[in-house]
Design a protein around this motif. Structure first.
Motif, short mmCIF file in Angstrom:
data_model
loop_
_atom_site.label_atom_id
_atom_site.label_comp_id
_atom_site.label_asym_id
_atom_site.label_seq_id
_atom_site.Cartn_x
_atom_site.Cartn_y
_atom_site.Cartn_z
N ALA A 187 9.50 -71.34 21.20
CA ALA A 187 10.81 -71.56 22.32
C ALA A 187 11.15 -73.03 22.80
O ALA A 187 12.16 -73.62 22.83
CB ALA A 187 10.56 -70.89 23.39
N LEU A 188 10.06 -73.64 22.94
CA LEU A 188 10.07 -75.11 23.78
C LEU A 188 10.62 -76.03 22.46
O LEU A 188 11.53 -77.00 22.49
CB LEU A 188 8.81 -75.80 23.73
CG LEU A 188 8.90 -76.98 24.38
CD1 LEU A 188 9.55 -77.43 25.57
CD2 LEU A 188 7.45 -77.64 24.86
N VAL A 189 10.18 -75.86 21.12
CA VAL A 189 10.47 -76.69 20.14
C VAL A 189 12.21 -76.63 19.80
O VAL A 189 12.77 -77.33 19.48
CB VAL A 189 9.94 -76.46 18.84
CG1 VAL A 189 10.25 -77.33 17.68
CG2 VAL A 189 8.32 -77.17 18.90
N ALA A 190 12.34 -75.11 19.91
CA ALA A 190 13.91 -74.93 19.57
C ALA A 190 14.66 -75.36 20.60
O ALA A 190 15.86 -75.80 20.27
CB ALA A 190 13.81 -73.39 19.63
N PHE A 191 14.45 -75.57 21.93
CA PHE A 191 15.26 -76.15 22.97
C PHE A 191 15.28 -77.66 22.76
O PHE A 191 16.41 -78.00 22.87
CB PHE A 191 14.24 -75.74 24.29
CG PHE A 191 15.18 -76.46 25.39
CD1 PHE A 191 16.24 -75.97 26.00
CD2 PHE A 191 14.47 -77.68 26.02
CE1 PHE A 191 16.85 -76.50 27.02
CE2 PHE A 191 15.15 -78.04 27.03
CZ PHE A 191 16.45 -77.57 27.62
N VAL A 192 14.17 -78.00 22.42
CA VAL A 192 14.36 -79.60 22.11
C VAL A 192 15.39 -79.99 21.05
O VAL A 192 16.31 -80.77 21.02
CB VAL A 192 13.01 -80.21 21.84
CG1 VAL A 192 13.13 -81.74 21.32
CG2 VAL A 192 11.90 -80.19 22.88
N ILE A 193 14.95 -79.31 19.88
CA ILE A 193 15.86 -79.34 18.68
C ILE A 193 17.47 -79.09 19.14
O ILE A 193 18.42 -79.92 18.82
CB ILE A 193 15.54 -78.29 17.62
CG1 ILE A 193 14.34 -78.99 16.90
CG2 ILE A 193 16.67 -78.49 16.41
CD1 ILE A 193 13.72 -77.60 15.87
N CYS A 348 17.00 -70.12 24.07
CA CYS A 348 15.81 -71.12 24.14
C CYS A 348 15.14 -70.95 25.43
O CYS A 348 13.97 -70.73 25.75
CB CYS A 348 16.00 -72.26 23.55
SG CYS A 348 16.38 -72.51 21.74
N ILE A 349 16.19 -71.20 26.40
CA ILE A 349 15.27 -71.13 27.97
C ILE A 349 15.03 -69.75 28.23
O ILE A 349 13.99 -69.70 28.83
CB ILE A 349 16.77 -71.61 28.92
CG1 ILE A 349 17.40 -72.92 28.69
CG2 ILE A 349 16.31 -71.39 30.38
CD1 ILE A 349 18.38 -73.30 29.35
N GLY A 350 15.90 -68.75 28.00
CA GLY A 350 15.28 -67.32 28.30
C GLY A 350 13.80 -66.82 27.76
O GLY A 350 13.24 -66.41 28.36
N ASN A 351 13.82 -67.38 26.43
CA ASN A 351 12.59 -67.14 25.85
C ASN A 351 11.35 -68.04 26.39
O ASN A 351 10.09 -67.87 26.41
CB ASN A 351 12.40 -67.57 24.43
CG ASN A 351 12.97 -66.33 23.52
OD1 ASN A 351 12.34 -65.57 23.19
ND2 ASN A 351 14.09 -66.47 23.12
N LEU A 352 11.54 -69.50 26.84
CA LEU A 352 10.77 -70.31 27.52
C LEU A 352 10.32 -69.40 28.85
O LEU A 352 9.09 -69.56 29.23
CB LEU A 352 11.19 -71.54 27.89
CG LEU A 352 11.31 -72.63 26.78
CD1 LEU A 352 12.26 -73.75 27.35
CD2 LEU A 352 9.84 -73.24 26.53
N ILE A 353 11.33 -68.89 29.56
CA ILE A 353 10.98 -68.17 30.82
C ILE A 353 9.86 -66.95 30.37
O ILE A 353 8.99 -66.78 31.20
CB ILE A 353 12.16 -67.79 31.39
CG1 ILE A 353 13.12 -68.96 32.13
CG2 ILE A 353 11.97 -66.70 32.61
CD1 ILE A 353 14.39 -68.27 32.29
N LEU A 354 10.25 -66.04 29.33
CA LEU A 354 9.39 -65.19 29.19
C LEU A 354 7.97 -65.22 28.73
O LEU A 354 7.03 -64.82 29.27
CB LEU A 354 10.18 -64.14 28.10
CG LEU A 354 11.44 -63.61 28.16
CD1 LEU A 354 11.99 -62.81 26.95
CD2 LEU A 354 11.47 -62.85 29.61
N SER A 355 7.81 -66.40 27.87
CA SER A 355 6.54 -66.99 27.55
C SER A 355 5.94 -67.54 28.72
O SER A 355 4.72 -67.20 29.03
CB SER A 355 6.64 -68.14 26.57
OG SER A 355 7.40 -67.53 25.52
N ALA A 356 6.40 -68.46 29.64
CA ALA A 356 5.65 -69.08 30.60
C ALA A 356 5.56 -68.45 31.76
O ALA A 356 4.47 -68.24 32.66
CB ALA A 356 6.45 -70.33 31.18
#
Length: 535
Positions: A187-193, A348-356
């Motif tokens: 998710a983080l790499v996708a957000f950066v891309i 991407c942000i939503g998946n980062l929230i779910l992961s973290a």
């Protein structure tokens, strides 16, 4: 014969070495390296959750009247997401069996090479008149899945067989925790891309074709870095002792690992083969034909199957769930390139929230408590709490998604579900099968248990795709959550078939009498000047 008799106390030979401080430090080092090793397969598995949305903008064939525009058809999306789990199922069975036949060391690294090659080729795949790119990706993801499947039994068994009894649970958890980090970094790499390509994307939506390739292709990087460690890891002394039945070499391997960090085999050393139980189809049926052993395999397999119904049903579709509840949905009225950017950015942000917020903390709570509370209490607690959470999310779905504020409450519950999956059965279903079976069937049985879980993941993915739009777009989602609750409840009962493994050696957990396990010497083989002489 006296030498074998001195070494026949298998438990004391291993336990004495495995409990000293040097070995604990070395096992922590190995666990850290395996954590690096295991990050690629979880990254590759969950990156497709975001990449499939990107693929839809470039190669999608359906144009539904909804907020996100062009997307993959139901069949395309299902094929992309289910190909890797299907391959994983085959890989778990194949590599699990082979690791018990030819050795852990010989197989460890082969599966990673498969992952690296298949991932790299995915990033380079193109569309054509004869074969569409989606079909190519489905085949490549199946092959990648075979490699991913091999990683499950090998990583679990190697970490289990090397670890001291007192910290075996933590050693295995720290390996498996890489899955959470792989999910997070995908998710983080996708957000950066998405952020880096923002301007290019707003000017030309076709740049999404480059973005998904980078996202998938970067999964090769940690795999390449980890390959050396996998190819140079020593054989586990338990495999050498129990399957090759070379007791003296096993004791030497323990000494060598503690001093030079690797095993060394002298080709001119006499080989003493111990007379110990040997894997065969007849022996397999005899061992698992006993209810005390079969119930353990049923318990590990069904628990993993039930867990993965929900874990992958949600994990591979978190983007769909986030869109369905309106969390982070682009502002109405936005069209074109801005809509694509906003949607990808929000996913991407939503998946980062779910992961973290749930996945990673759950793993490390398991790490802290697994050698204190034990495996069985954590698994029972997880299944019970997950049953309650999915009942709340399912039966309260309409009210929880009625307003933006309520939707945030749904996300909190979603994060809690992720947390108790990992501080619960998602971790313990990986750990327990790596402990409870005898060495000669440990990898095979772990592969069977893991493959059962992956069968659940496949059923969940196919079912999710076929059911979610019954009655309208995402209208059946609440009932899917209710179905997940039912499977979590069945996991409670399958867990009751298992015994606690915390604090017991692998030999004690094998359900085999260790007194007189080695009955003598099969033969004494001496290698002299390259000539094998049997006496």
């Amino acid at each position: 014969m006296s030498n074998i008799e001195q070494d026949s106390s298998r438990e004391s030979v291993i336990a004495e070495k495995f409990d000293n401080l040097a070995y604990k430090i070395d096992s922590c080092r190995r666990a850290a390296l395996q954590e690096i090793d295991d990050a690629p397969f979880s990254y590759d598995t969950f990156a497709i959750n975001i990449a499939s949305v990107m693929l839809g903008y470039v190669y999608g064939t359906s144009f539904p009247q909804n907020k996100v525009g062009q997307q993959l058809s139901k069949t395309q999306d299902l094929g992309i997401k289910v190909a890797a789990p299907v391959g994983t199922l085959f890989g778990q069975l194949l590599f699990g069996y082979l690791a018990d036949v030819v050795g852990r060391k010989r197989m460890y690294g082969i599966e990673l090479i498969i992952i690296i090659v298949a991932t790299f080729v995915q990033a380079m795949a193109g569309d054509g008149h004869a074969v569409g790119i989606i079909s190519v990706l489905v085949v490549l993801r199946f092959l990648m899945g075979i490699g991913i499947g091999g990683d499950y039994p090998l990583s679990a068994v190697i970490s289990s067989e090397f670890a001291p009894t007192r910290i075996r649970g933590r050693s295995m958890v720290v390996v498996f925790a890489a899955q959470g980090w792989g999910n997070f970094f995908a998710a983080l790499v996708a957000f950066v891309i998405v952020s880096v390509y923002k301007e290019a994307l707003l000017n030309d939506p076709g740049v999404v074709d480059t973005m998904w390739r980078i996202l998938i292709g970067l999964g090769c990087v940690p795999g390449v870095l980890a390959l050396y460690f996998r190819l140079t890891i020593p054989e586990t002394p338990r495999f050498t002792m129990d399957i090759e039945r070379n007791v003296h070499q096993a004791t030497e391997d323990i000494k060598n690992v503690l001093t030079i960090g690797n095993s060394a085999v002298d080709p001119d050393t006499p080989v003493l083969r111990a007379n110990a139980p040997k894997a065969s189809w007849a022996d397999f049926r005899k061992y698992f034909g006993q209810w005390k052993n079969m119930k353990v395999l049923i318990g590990t397999s069904w628990s993993w199957f039930a867990l993965d119904i929900a874990y992958y049903g949600l994990g591979l579709n978190s983007s769909i769930v986030l869109n369905a509840i309106g969390f982070g949905t682009p502002t109405s009225g936005i069209k074109g390139s801005q809509l694509i950017f906003d949607n990808l950015n929000n996913i991407c942000i939503g998946n980062l929230i779910l992961s973290a917020g749930g996945l990673i903390p759950g793993y490390y709570f398991s790490f802290m408590f697994i050698d204190r509370w034990g495996r069985k209490p954590i698994q029972l607690m997880g299944f019970i709490i997950l049953t309650i959470l999915f009942i709340i999310m399912g039966f309260g779905y309409d009210k929880l998604t009625h307003t933006p504020v309520a939707a945030k409450g749904f996300v909190v519950l979603y994060c809690l579900a992720n947390f108790f999956q990992n501080f619960g059965p998602n971790t313990t279903t990986f750990v327990i099968p790596g402990e409870v079976f005898p060495t000669r069937y440990r990898s095979t049985a772990h592969g069977i248990s893991a493959a059962s879980g992956k069968l659940g993941a496949i059923i969940a993915q196919v079912g999710f795709a076929q059911l979610k739009d019954i009655g309208g777009t995402d209208a059946f989602l609440k009932h899917i959550l209710e179905i997940f609750a039912l499977f979590m409840l069945t996991g409670v009962f399958s867990t009751l078939l298992l015994s606690e493994t915390n604090g017991f050696s692998l030999e004690q957990l094998s359900n085999e009498d260790q007194e007189g396990f080695i009955k003598g010497i099969v033969r004494n083989t001496v290698i002299s000047d390259g000539v094998i002489v049997t006496t």
